[in-house]
Design a protein around this motif. Sequence first.
Motif, PDB file in Angstrom:
ATOM      1  N   ASN A  49      15.160  51.763  43.543  1.00 30.15           N
ATOM      2  CA  ASN A  49      15.834  50.500  43.085  1.00 30.15           C
ATOM      3  C   ASN A  49      17.007  50.799  42.562  1.00 30.15           C
ATOM      4  O   ASN A  49      17.679  49.883  41.727  1.00 30.15           O
ATOM      5  N   GLN A  50      17.341  51.919  42.177  1.00 29.87           N
ATOM      6  CA  GLN A  50      18.543  52.317  41.532  1.00 29.87           C
ATOM      7  C   GLN A  50      19.823  52.408  42.393  1.00 29.87           C
ATOM      8  O   GLN A  50      19.724  52.877  43.482  1.00 29.87           O
ATOM      9  N   ALA A  51      21.008  51.998  41.720  1.00 29.72           N
ATOM     10  CA  ALA A  51      22.117  52.057  42.788  1.00 29.72           C
ATOM     11  C   ALA A  51      23.519  52.360  41.660  1.00 29.72           C
ATOM     12  O   ALA A  51      23.340  52.098  40.643  1.00 29.72           O
ATOM     13  N   THR A  52      24.610  52.684  42.438  1.00 29.92           N
ATOM     14  CA  THR A  52      25.788  53.033  41.899  1.00 29.92           C
ATOM     15  C   THR A  52      26.884  51.935  42.244  1.00 29.92           C
ATOM     16  O   THR A  52      27.043  51.750  43.506  1.00 29.92           O
ATOM     17  N   VAL A  53      27.580  51.343  41.352  1.00 28.14           N
ATOM     18  CA  VAL A  53      28.592  50.262  41.814  1.00 28.14           C
ATOM     19  C   VAL A  53      29.789  51.057  42.106  1.00 28.14           C
ATOM     20  O   VAL A  53      30.290  51.782  41.655  1.00 28.14           O
ATOM     21  N   LEU A  54      30.185  50.404  43.179  1.00 33.16           N
ATOM     22  CA  LEU A  54      31.283  51.065  43.896  1.00 33.16           C
ATOM     23  C   LEU A  54      32.571  50.140  43.950  1.00 33.16           C
ATOM     24  O   LEU A  54      33.632  50.728  43.742  1.00 33.16           O
ATOM     25  N   ALA A  55      32.120  48.838  44.030  1.00 30.94           N
ATOM     26  CA  ALA A  55      33.501  48.019  43.801  1.00 30.94           C
ATOM     27  C   ALA A  55      32.824  46.519  42.907  1.00 30.94           C
ATOM     28  O   ALA A  55      31.658  46.236  43.171  1.00 30.94           O
ATOM     29  N   VAL A  56      33.832  45.864  42.467  1.00 30.16           N
ATOM     30  CA  VAL A  56      33.175  44.535  41.918  1.00 30.16           C
ATOM     31  C   VAL A  56      34.429  43.818  42.005  1.00 30.16           C
ATOM     32  O   VAL A  56      35.757  43.805  41.975  1.00 30.16           O
ATOM     33  N   GLY A  57      34.053  42.264  42.317  1.00 30.65           N
ATOM     34  CA  GLY A  57      34.837  41.229  42.778  1.00 30.65           C
ATOM     35  C   GLY A  57      35.715  40.801  41.070  1.00 30.65           C
ATOM     36  O   GLY A  57      35.127  41.176  40.131  1.00 30.65           O
ATOM     37  N   PRO A  58      36.682  40.208  41.137  1.00 34.80           N
ATOM     38  CA  PRO A  58      37.391  39.645  40.336  1.00 34.80           C
ATOM     39  C   PRO A  58      36.631  38.632  39.237  1.00 34.80           C
ATOM     40  O   PRO A  58      36.892  38.247  38.199  1.00 34.80           O
ATOM     41  N   GLY A  59      35.718  37.800  39.889  1.00 33.26           N
ATOM     42  CA  GLY A  59      34.796  36.976  39.260  1.00 33.26           C
ATOM     43  C   GLY A  59      35.191  35.500  39.857  1.00 33.26           C
ATOM     44  O   GLY A  59      35.962  35.349  40.961  1.00 33.26           O
ATOM     45  N   PHE A  60      34.961  34.475  39.135  1.00 38.48           N
ATOM     46  CA  PHE A  60      35.027  33.217  39.623  1.00 38.48           C
ATOM     47  C   PHE A  60      35.462  32.148  38.315  1.00 38.48           C
ATOM     48  O   PHE A  60      35.190  32.406  37.098  1.00 38.48           O
ATOM     49  N   THR A  61      36.073  31.004  38.842  1.00 42.19           N
ATOM     50  CA  THR A  61      36.046  29.972  37.670  1.00 42.19           C
ATOM     51  C   THR A  61      34.968  28.940  37.982  1.00 42.19           C
ATOM     52  O   THR A  61      35.070  28.272  38.896  1.00 42.19           O
ATOM     53  N   ASP A  62      34.223  28.516  36.901  1.00 42.64           N
ATOM     54  CA  ASP A  62      33.250  27.516  36.961  1.00 42.64           C
ATOM     55  C   ASP A  62      33.719  26.024  37.015  1.00 42.64           C
ATOM     56  O   ASP A  62      34.761  25.762  36.517  1.00 42.64           O
ATOM     57  N   SER A  63      32.714  25.264  36.958  1.00 42.98           N
ATOM     58  CA  SER A  63      33.240  23.845  36.810  1.00 42.98           C
ATOM     59  C   SER A  63      33.944  23.368  35.641  1.00 42.98           C
ATOM     60  O   SER A  63      34.656  22.507  35.680  1.00 42.98           O
ATOM     61  N   ASN A  64      33.732  24.015  34.501  1.00 42.29           N
ATOM     62  CA  ASN A  64      34.465  23.705  33.258  1.00 42.29           C
ATOM     63  C   ASN A  64      35.769  24.359  33.097  1.00 42.29           C
ATOM     64  O   ASN A  64      36.423  24.187  32.068  1.00 42.29           O
ATOM     65  N   GLY A  65      36.107  25.240  34.060  1.00 39.82           N
ATOM     66  CA  GLY A  65      37.432  25.906  34.204  1.00 39.82           C
ATOM     67  C   GLY A  65      37.587  27.123  33.455  1.00 39.82           C
ATOM     68  O   GLY A  65      38.393  27.832  33.107  1.00 39.82           O
ATOM     69  N   ASN A  66      36.125  27.616  33.272  1.00 41.83           N
ATOM     70  CA  ASN A  66      36.034  28.895  32.369  1.00 41.83           C
ATOM     71  C   ASN A  66      36.029  30.029  33.350  1.00 41.83           C
ATOM     72  O   ASN A  66      35.285  30.076  34.417  1.00 41.83           O
ATOM     73  N   LYS A  67      36.750  31.331  33.159  1.00 37.78           N
ATOM     74  CA  LYS A  67      36.668  32.417  34.012  1.00 37.78           C
ATOM     75  C   LYS A  67      35.290  32.941  33.670  1.00 37.78           C
ATOM     76  O   LYS A  67      35.051  33.336  32.536  1.00 37.78           O
ATOM     77  N   VAL A  68      34.856  33.541  35.032  1.00 39.99           N
ATOM     78  CA  VAL A  68      33.283  34.219  34.577  1.00 39.99           C
ATOM     79  C   VAL A  68      33.449  35.441  35.573  1.00 39.99           C
ATOM     80  O   VAL A  68      33.603  35.589  36.793  1.00 39.99           O
ATOM     81  N   THR A  69      33.484  36.452  34.585  1.00 38.05           N
ATOM     82  CA  THR A  69      33.615  37.772  35.268  1.00 38.05           C
ATOM     83  C   THR A  69      32.530  38.493  35.496  1.00 38.05           C
ATOM     84  O   THR A  69      31.371  38.300  34.600  1.00 38.05           O
ATOM     85  N   PRO A  70      32.167  39.536  36.454  1.00 34.59           N
ATOM     86  CA  PRO A  70      31.033  40.136  36.729  1.00 34.59           C
ATOM     87  C   PRO A  70      30.596  41.101  35.380  1.00 34.59           C
ATOM     88  O   PRO A  70      31.689  41.700  34.705  1.00 34.59           O
ATOM     89  N   ALA A  71      29.507  41.195  35.035  1.00 33.25           N
ATOM     90  CA  ALA A  71      28.838  41.918  33.986  1.00 33.25           C
ATOM     91  C   ALA A  71      28.751  43.673  34.372  1.00 33.25           C
ATOM     92  O   ALA A  71      28.613  44.372  33.266  1.00 33.25           O
TER      93      ALA A  71
END
Length: 105
Positions: A44-66
């Motif tokens: 169940n272990q993995a290495t992160v290869l690439a991450v998306g830029p995130g998204f904007t929620d309904s309140n207009g806040n930028k949510v970036t991946p953790a």
Amino acid sequence: MSSLLKSAKSIVPLLDRVLVQRVKAETKTASGLYLPEKNVEKLNQATVLAVGPGFTDSNGNKVTPAVKVGEKVLIPQFGGSPIKIGNDDEVILFRDSEILAKIQE
């Protein structure tokens, strides 16, 4: 997918998606015996290869991946979108919220 991708670098995740590759389990026991591939458990272990830029929620806040590229993470046993790379390798695309934990080293 009908055609095989040549490398994971050609995949660019969108929004909050995270591209990971499972850590391969040892195929050799402590005593030196080699295990058949079908008897080796998927970790169940993995290495992160690439991450998306995130998204904007309904309140207009930028949510970036953790998570960041290169980090080790704990992923669910099932789920995600598996993608074949080359002949033998496989990477998996998850949403950031599906990643269970970061692994501190």
